[in-house]
Design a protein around this motif. Sequence first.
Motif, short mmCIF file in Angstrom:
data_model
loop_
_atom_site.label_atom_id
_atom_site.label_comp_id
_atom_site.label_asym_id
_atom_site.label_seq_id
_atom_site.Cartn_x
_atom_site.Cartn_y
_atom_site.Cartn_z
N SER A 92 45.47 36.19 40.73
CA SER A 92 45.75 36.05 42.16
C SER A 92 47.10 35.39 42.42
CB SER A 92 44.64 35.25 42.85
OG SER A 92 44.49 33.97 42.25
N SER A 123 38.94 46.04 42.30
CA SER A 123 38.96 44.57 42.38
C SER A 123 38.94 44.14 43.84
CB SER A 123 40.17 44.04 41.65
OG SER A 123 40.06 44.39 40.28
N CYS A 124 38.10 43.15 44.13
CA CYS A 124 37.82 42.89 45.54
C CYS A 124 37.69 41.42 45.88
CB CYS A 124 36.56 43.63 45.97
SG CYS A 124 35.09 43.24 44.99
N ARG A 125 37.83 41.18 47.18
CA ARG A 125 37.64 39.85 47.77
C ARG A 125 36.68 39.97 48.94
NH1 ARG A 125 43.64 37.43 47.14
NH2 ARG A 125 42.85 35.47 46.36
N LYS A 126 36.07 38.86 49.29
CA LYS A 126 35.13 38.86 50.41
C LYS A 126 35.86 38.48 51.70
CE LYS A 126 30.26 38.12 50.88
NZ LYS A 126 29.08 37.39 50.45
N ARG A 127 35.55 39.23 52.75
CA ARG A 127 36.07 38.92 54.09
C ARG A 127 35.03 39.29 55.12
NH1 ARG A 127 41.66 41.60 55.98
NH2 ARG A 127 40.32 43.42 56.24
N TRP A 143 32.72 42.90 50.95
CA TRP A 143 33.70 43.03 49.87
C TRP A 143 34.71 44.12 50.21
CZ3 TRP A 143 33.08 39.06 46.80
CH2 TRP A 143 31.80 38.56 46.53
N TRP A 188 46.80 42.15 44.05
CA TRP A 188 45.71 41.43 44.70
C TRP A 188 46.17 40.60 45.89
CZ3 TRP A 188 43.13 39.29 39.59
CH2 TRP A 188 42.66 40.39 38.84
N ALA A 247 36.37 40.13 40.24
CA ALA A 247 36.09 39.24 41.36
C ALA A 247 37.34 38.38 41.52
CB ALA A 247 34.86 38.38 41.07
N VAL A 248 38.22 38.79 42.41
CA VAL A 248 39.57 38.25 42.46
C VAL A 248 39.61 36.74 42.69
CG1 VAL A 248 41.73 38.32 43.80
CG2 VAL A 248 40.59 40.44 43.12
N ASP A 249 38.72 36.21 43.49
CA ASP A 249 38.79 34.79 43.83
C ASP A 249 38.40 33.87 42.67
OD1 ASP A 249 39.78 34.99 46.44
OD2 ASP A 249 37.79 35.43 47.24
N GLN A 254 31.18 35.36 40.22
CA GLN A 254 30.83 35.64 41.62
C GLN A 254 29.44 36.29 41.58
OE1 GLN A 254 31.56 34.76 44.86
NE2 GLN A 254 33.66 35.53 44.73
#
Length: 249
Positions: free
Chosen positions: A20, A132-136, A140, A147, A174-176, A185
Amino acid sequence: MEFRPCIDLHEGKVKQIVGSTLGQKNVIENFISEKDASYYAELFKQDGLTGGHVIMLGPSNEEQAKLALTAYPGGLQIGGGITADNAKKWIDAGASHVIVTSYIFHDGKLDMERLKKLVEAIGKEHIVLDLSCRKRDGKWYVVTDKWTKFSDFEVNRENLSFLEQYCDEFLIHAVDVEGKKSGMQEELVQDLAKWTTIPTTYAGGIRSLEDLERFKTLSGGKLHVTIGSALDIFGGNLPYQKVVQYCNS
């Protein structure tokens, strides 16, 4: 559940970095290897590990990538700057699959024209989609451009089912938590196990054999796993050979 190893390349060296931070001025480097990519490729070949990925993070990495593919032809996947125009070159060089994200997700949207062009170039059997993803807002979303940018593409059952028509596997970071050795995650692991029907590799945060056992429980053994910075071969504390033995058993 298979262990899928990784070789991350940055500035012509094998490294483990916090992914990241790639788009930032100061990239956080967890580990810089004195060995070249072929050393790791031969290690993975010797241990019979397939489906590992070589990721070229930025320019000046093609030489190292080719060393890895030459050392273990057919045993590794390649990602980083892959397009429909150069994909066949990498398959011919020994990659089993190419891995794509930003090429098919640009300007924040899924580009079906590019995805279909890629399938025409090498066949879906050689394609891994990196989602590859993030939560918002409780959902997801695929993130692109090292990223740094959210796309409008939600990672959910319906969308994964649609994309399975165009690829052989998914690779999902899980990018974070990736590169931070802070634990996985868990919600994403459970979601992916419920939603996917093709081979899917999860990456991000696994740092111990206890974590591996938890991952197996959460995923029902359905997902494959990759581990980077936590491994002793990349400067971490988790013995690589114990991970191989655990996943083989």
